[in-house]
Structure formats: C-alpha cells, structure tokens
Design a protein around this motif. Structure first.
Motif, mmCIF file in Angstrom:
data_model
loop_
_atom_site.group_PDB
_atom_site.id
_atom_site.type_symbol
_atom_site.label_atom_id
_atom_site.label_comp_id
_atom_site.label_asym_id
_atom_site.label_seq_id
_atom_site.Cartn_x
_atom_site.Cartn_y
_atom_site.Cartn_z
ATOM 1 N N UNK A 1 27.227 7.664 1.354
ATOM 2 C CA UNK A 1 27.808 8.822 0.685
ATOM 3 C C UNK A 1 27.641 10.042 1.564
ATOM 4 N N UNK A 2 28.715 10.762 1.731
ATOM 5 C CA UNK A 2 28.700 11.935 2.595
ATOM 6 C C UNK A 2 29.230 13.129 1.806
ATOM 7 N N UNK A 3 28.494 14.220 1.854
ATOM 8 C CA UNK A 3 28.910 15.429 1.135
ATOM 9 C C UNK A 3 28.991 16.579 2.120
ATOM 10 N N UNK A 4 30.122 17.261 2.099
ATOM 11 C CA UNK A 4 30.281 18.411 2.990
ATOM 12 C C UNK A 4 30.298 19.695 2.179
ATOM 13 N N UNK A 5 29.347 20.541 2.460
ATOM 14 C CA UNK A 5 29.352 21.884 1.902
ATOM 15 C C UNK A 5 29.821 22.838 2.989
ATOM 16 N N UNK A 6 29.805 24.124 2.667
ATOM 17 C CA UNK A 6 30.348 25.106 3.609
ATOM 18 C C UNK A 6 29.616 25.087 4.946
ATOM 19 N N UNK A 7 28.309 24.857 4.918
ATOM 20 C CA UNK A 7 27.528 25.006 6.141
ATOM 21 C C UNK A 7 26.785 23.749 6.556
ATOM 22 N N UNK A 8 26.978 22.655 5.825
ATOM 23 C CA UNK A 8 26.253 21.438 6.212
ATOM 24 C C UNK A 8 26.953 20.184 5.710
ATOM 25 N N UNK A 9 26.638 19.084 6.368
ATOM 26 C CA UNK A 9 27.108 17.766 5.954
ATOM 27 C C UNK A 9 25.871 16.920 5.660
ATOM 28 N N UNK A 10 25.820 16.322 4.475
ATOM 29 C CA UNK A 10 24.648 15.536 4.079
ATOM 30 C C UNK A 10 25.040 14.074 3.937
ATOM 31 N N UNK A 11 24.280 13.207 4.588
ATOM 32 C CA UNK A 11 24.522 11.764 4.507
ATOM 33 C C UNK A 11 23.318 11.111 3.835
ATOM 34 N N UNK B 1 23.116 17.590 8.381
ATOM 35 C CA UNK B 1 23.651 18.117 9.630
ATOM 36 C C UNK B 1 24.168 19.527 9.359
ATOM 37 N N UNK B 2 23.449 20.503 9.876
ATOM 38 C CA UNK B 2 23.865 21.907 9.660
ATOM 39 C C UNK B 2 24.959 22.257 10.652
ATOM 40 N N UNK B 3 26.068 22.754 10.125
ATOM 41 C CA UNK B 3 27.212 23.033 10.983
ATOM 42 C C UNK B 3 27.692 24.467 10.777
ATOM 43 N N UNK C 1 21.044 24.802 13.800
ATOM 44 C CA UNK C 1 21.389 25.754 14.860
ATOM 45 C C UNK C 1 22.077 26.968 14.271
ATOM 46 N N UNK C 2 21.931 28.042 14.980
ATOM 47 C CA UNK C 2 22.572 29.293 14.584
ATOM 48 C C UNK C 2 23.569 29.682 15.656
ATOM 49 N N UNK C 3 24.748 30.090 15.258
ATOM 50 C CA UNK C 3 25.751 30.494 16.251
ATOM 51 C C UNK C 3 25.250 31.675 17.087
ATOM 52 N N UNK C 4 25.575 31.646 18.351
ATOM 53 C CA UNK C 4 25.164 32.709 19.263
ATOM 54 C C UNK C 4 26.392 33.232 19.997
ATOM 55 N N UNK C 5 26.202 34.313 20.709
ATOM 56 C CA UNK C 5 27.290 34.854 21.517
ATOM 57 C C UNK C 5 27.485 33.966 22.745
ATOM 58 N N UNK D 1 41.430 27.051 30.423
ATOM 59 C CA UNK D 1 41.534 26.429 29.096
ATOM 60 C C UNK D 1 43.013 26.415 28.729
ATOM 61 N N UNK D 2 43.520 25.290 28.203
ATOM 62 C CA UNK D 2 44.927 25.280 27.773
ATOM 63 C C UNK D 2 45.186 26.363 26.726
ATOM 64 N N UNK D 3 46.399 26.884 26.713
ATOM 65 C CA UNK D 3 46.747 27.968 25.793
ATOM 66 C C UNK D 3 46.485 27.599 24.341
ATOM 67 N N UNK D 4 46.044 28.579 23.587
ATOM 68 C CA UNK D 4 45.844 28.362 22.149
ATOM 69 C C UNK D 4 44.461 27.924 21.758
ATOM 70 N N UNK D 5 43.677 27.433 22.710
ATOM 71 C CA UNK D 5 42.308 27.000 22.380
ATOM 72 C C UNK D 5 41.381 28.222 22.375
ATOM 73 N N UNK D 6 40.746 28.438 21.230
ATOM 74 C CA UNK D 6 39.861 29.595 21.083
ATOM 75 C C UNK D 6 38.458 29.137 20.690
ATOM 76 N N UNK D 7 37.486 30.003 20.990
ATOM 77 C CA UNK D 7 36.095 29.674 20.663
ATOM 78 C C UNK D 7 35.886 29.683 19.154
ATOM 79 N N UNK D 8 35.258 28.621 18.643
ATOM 80 C CA UNK D 8 34.904 28.553 17.225
ATOM 81 C C UNK D 8 33.445 28.947 17.025
ATOM 82 N N UNK D 9 32.580 28.388 17.846
ATOM 83 C CA UNK D 9 31.182 28.800 17.833
ATOM 84 C C UNK D 9 30.502 28.326 19.106
ATOM 85 N N UNK D 10 29.392 28.965 19.415
ATOM 86 C CA UNK D 10 28.556 28.534 20.537
ATOM 87 C C UNK D 10 27.118 28.454 20.042
ATOM 88 N N UNK D 11 26.446 27.352 20.332
ATOM 89 C CA UNK D 11 25.056 27.185 19.900
ATOM 90 C C UNK D 11 24.232 26.606 21.042
#
Lengths: 340, 184
Positions: free
Chosen positions: A102-112, A123-125, A234-238, A249-259
C-alpha cells in the motif's frame, strides 16, 4: 456639409439615413459578438483548455477505481483513490496482486507500508507528483515544445473520452496520448511512446467512480506502532549552493528542486537536482567518484540514464526522456568553480 | 418408422450414430416436438441407469436458456466519430506530407548535431576524455560490485520519481504486504 450626427436626425431623409447607420452599427456589433462567442467556444473546446480542466479535475475531485499500470512489460493492477479537501489531496494505491503493498502520497511525502516486517518507509519529497501522470502546474509556454491535438473519441472503462495527443516538437522528449473523460475531465488512460512509436508506459482505469467525498488516511496515526524508516529526508536548497552547473539543457526544462542528501545505507553526500518540462522529469546526481556507478548509458523501462566522471566526481542524469536528452544534459555538467 | 426413430435417438445418446444420420435426426427433432420429448425421456433413463440418481429437468429447460440468451441486452458502445470522407482524405494526405517533412528534418537535425552520435562511439569518447583523470575502474563482473551498482541505480530511481514505488520495475520490497486501517 458640416452636419453633426444630431442634425442628421432631423427630417424624414435624416431619419432614414440614421436608420441605415444604426443598422450597420448593429450588424457590426452582432458580428463582433458572434465572433467573440465563437472564439470562446473554440477556446473551451481546445486541447489546451481540456488539459487545464483535467489538471483541475485531478486536483479537486474525489474519485476511486481500479488502475492497471503497464511498464517494461510488467502489469500491476492497483486500487486507486484520490481524496481532496480544501485544495489538499491524498492519493492511495493498494495492489490487488502479489507482491501486495500500500502506497499513500501526501503533499510532501510518500509512505509505503510493509506489514510483514512491521516496517514503513516514508519518503519525504519536496514536490508532489501524481501517480497517474506528471502534469505541469503552469501550462503556459508548453506549446513551444509540444503540440496538442484531439485525435478522436473512444470509450474507456465504459465512459466516453476524448483523445488528446501530445507530440513533442523536438527529439528531447516522449510523445503522450491521454484519454480524457468527457464528463469529468479525468484522465482514464495515458500512454507514453518512445521515439519509434512503441508504447513504453500505459496507465488505464478499468473502472472509475467520482464521489462527493472520500476519507483521508491519517498516516501519522498509522505510523505510531510501526518501525518507520525515513529516507530522502531533505529540505530544498538554492541551486547556487550546488557543486555543479548545467551548461546545456533542452528548452523547457526548469529546476523543480535541489537537495543535498545521503542515500539510504550510505553516508556519502549526494546532490540531487530535479528538472522538468511539465510532462517529463530529469534528475541530475553528483557524488564522489567512489560510488558504484556504471558509466555510460543504461535504461530501464521508460527511464534512461547516463553517467560520466568529472574529476573526482561522478555525475548521473536520469529521467523519463530519450537517451539523447540524458546524454546531452550529462555532457553539459561542469563542476562549479565559484563556490562561496 | 417410429421405432426406427426411437432406435436412432437411443444410438444418438450412446454416440453410435454417424455424422450424417445424427444431422438428419436432429433436423427432424427440430420440427417434431414428440421426438424432442422422447430424447428427453431417454436421457433421463440413461442418467438413472448410469448413476442411480435422477435430477429432473424441465422439458423446456434448453428453450428457456435459448430465450434468455436471445433477450440478453446488447451494449452498443458509442462509435468513434469520423470526419467526412472528403475532409478525411485531404487531412490524411496533409498529415502524410507533414510526417515525411518532420522525419526528414529530424534526420537532418540528428545528423548535424555532434551530441547525437552513436552510443558506443560517444561512450568511448567520454571514457577516453577522462582516462587521465580517473582511477582504473574496478571490473563489474564481480557479483558484489554488480549488486552495489544496481542498488545505487535503484536508489537514484527512488529519489527521482515516487511512482517507482507502485511498479515492480526496480523490485522494491518484493515481499511487501498491505496494511489494514481502521476507517470511519
């Protein structure tokens, strides 16, 4: 000569002439209104508008059903539910065949949940992504890299759907086809194709029902008597703090997060940058050369990866994109020289 | 004549009748209800003799099944919408021309871009370019090395995309079992 519009209103001749003016004006106005209405109708029937409606429906509706995931020739059938309240959503998947999970996805984590070992992996995402399909938050600008067209109508799970083709305009991403429920605008079927046109991923609802509400699973309560292993905490960083830069980087690919994180079972620090063009995501990893990484290209189902060594580091780029894309990005990775 | 038909019904039940005679008998039974009833009686007798039990079946059992099948609803799925023939043919022609143009242009683009070289060639370039900088790579044919490499790849996949948890592609926790919740 020198008559004002008001002077034209005097006398029978003037009235007749004024009527003609009014008729012309009303005709022009009706034409304008009709064309505006037609444009509005066209906009509401456009593929982009359907995509927007689908994005909203996926986010705000409560729905459940049975979904078949086909990847790499393997079929996984799962019970799926999506609960939503006040803009917060929770996805829940329960497999119906072995290996059960069973896998549950909340806003900030996935629990298995693994009850056999009384263990739970959380898994904190930093970014929430639907299990069904990756969709961009902002649809503006996508038309520069994808072409959206309707290609017909079909029944999926006994529901009428409109087929939306999403075709890439370059060689750096995969094509997709989405069967969108005409009534509720939910995606009932999604297929991803490689550059040869072969299906590499398929997600299909075999039955689906929309509910007024669905219960949220209180994951924190469920974790109380379980052994919890938290990974990728992990916490997102600059990205400015990263040890590398991307030169291409191919066009259209943008940064989502860096950790910066440590991998499970290892104390080695790893840098992870997630890029996305809205539909396809790419991860860039950088760590010390001692890590066990197979250099060059490799792939598994729809994911391609490319690893190379830069000085004392190894960089790996992977994602649901063609091999050319991961290779192109990997070859543009350079170690940052201006680290503060 | 009746005895002869009865004899043939008995042979039919015992599977002693050849194909042509069976076909002829069945055609007659279709129009003569008496023969059908005789077949039904012989079936019952045969069943009792063979099993010492008798399960009575209505004489119109088969007919009722047949009627039920005939009255079963038919689901008529909505037909896929098609364009008018003239538009369809023009569109198909235009799409073909566009497809050829796209394929040709893609071919030109690929051949003109240096990073689109074949995999083996590119790998050798990458490795050779870094040969002076890197330590000799340990051979990957050792089982533990392979396992470590595979594990690292799986961990990258996990961190990359949460949907890896729902498919068996990376063999995450193969013995996982579902957990039960107390729901309202």
């Amino acid at each position: 000569m020198g008559q004002s519009i008001f002077s034209l209103m005097r006398g029978p001749f003037s009235i007749s002439r004024n009527n003609r003016v009014l008729k012309v004006l009303s005709f022009v106005l009706s034409l304008t209104a009709a064309s505006a209405f037609a444009a509005e109708i066209d906009a509401k029937q456009s593929p982009e508008h359907s995509l927007l409606k689908m994005q909203q429906a996926m986010k705000h509706l409560n729905y459940q059903g049975t979904v078949a995931f086909l990847r790499n020739g393997k079929l996984n059938v799962l019970k799926y539910s999506h609960a939503s309240t006040n803009g917060t959503g929770q996805e829940r998947l329960v497999s119906v065949n072995s290996p059960l999970r069973e896998t549950i996805r909340d806003a900030d984590k996935v629990s298995c949940f693994f009850p056999e070992t009384s263990k739970v992996i959380v898994d904190h995402r930093p970014a929430a992504r639907s299990f069904l399909i990756d969709l961009p938050e902002q649809l503006n600008g996508l038309e520069a890299y994808y072409q959206f067209t309707f290609s017909g109508e079909e029944q999926v799970a006994m529901l009428p759907t409109r087929i939306l083709d999403i075709s890439p305009k370059d060689q750096y991403r995969y094509a997709r086809r989405i069967w969108i429920d005409i009534g509720q605008y939910l995606p009932l079927k999604v297929e991803v194709y490689d550059r040869s046109g072969n299906t590499i991923e398929q997600v299909v609802f075999t039955e689906l029902e929309v509910k007024p509400s669905l219960p949220f699973i209180d994951v924190d309560s469920a974790l109380l008597d379980k052994e919890v292993e938290r990974i990728h905490n992990r916490q997102p960083m600059s990205f400015e703090t990263a040890g590398f830069v991307l030169k291409q980087v191919p066009g259209g690919f943008r940064q989502q997060f860096f950790v910066q994180m440590t991998m499970q079972g290892s104390n080695r620090p790893v840098e992870h940058l997630l890029l996305s063009d809205g539909f396809s995501s790419v991860s860039v990893y950088l760590e010390n050369k001692g890590a066990n990484i197979e250099l060059g290209a490799r792939s598994t189902d729809s994911v391609n990866a490319f690893s190379r060594i830069i000085d004392d580091h190894v960089v790996t780029v992977m994602g649901e994109v063609p091999e050319e894309t991961v290779r192109y990005i990997a070859e543009g990775v350079e170690l940052r020289t201006d680290i503060q | 004549m009746v005895d002869e038909l009865n004899q043939k019904i008995s042979q039919l039940l015992d599977d002693d009748l050849n194909y042509q005679e069976s076909l002829s008998l069945l055609k007659k039974m279709r129009t003569q209800p008496g023969l059908q009833q005789q077949l039904h009686r012989y079936e019952a007798i045969s069943h009792v003799l063979k099993s010492d039990t008798f399960v009575p079946v209505d004489t119109d059992f088969a007919q009722r099944i047949s009627r039920s099948l005939q009255t079963e609803p038919v689901y008529l799925a909505t037909r896929r919408k098609t364009f008018k023939k003239s538009y369809a043919s023009i569109s198909a022609l235009a799409a073909s021309v566009v497809a050829v143009a796209v394929l040709v242009s893609q071919g030109i683009n690929q051949s003109s871009q240096p990073h689109m070289m074949p995999l083996a060639q590119s790998q050798s370039v990458t490795m050779a370019g870094n040969a002076e900088l890197q330590d000799p790579q340990p051979p990957l044919d050792h089982p533990s090395e392979k396992e470590l490499t595979r594990n690292r790849f799986i961990k990258y996949l996990q961190a990359h995309n949460s949907s890896r948890y729902i498919d068996g592609a990376v063999n995450l926790q193969p013995y996982a079992r579902t957990v039960q919740y107390q729901q309202e």
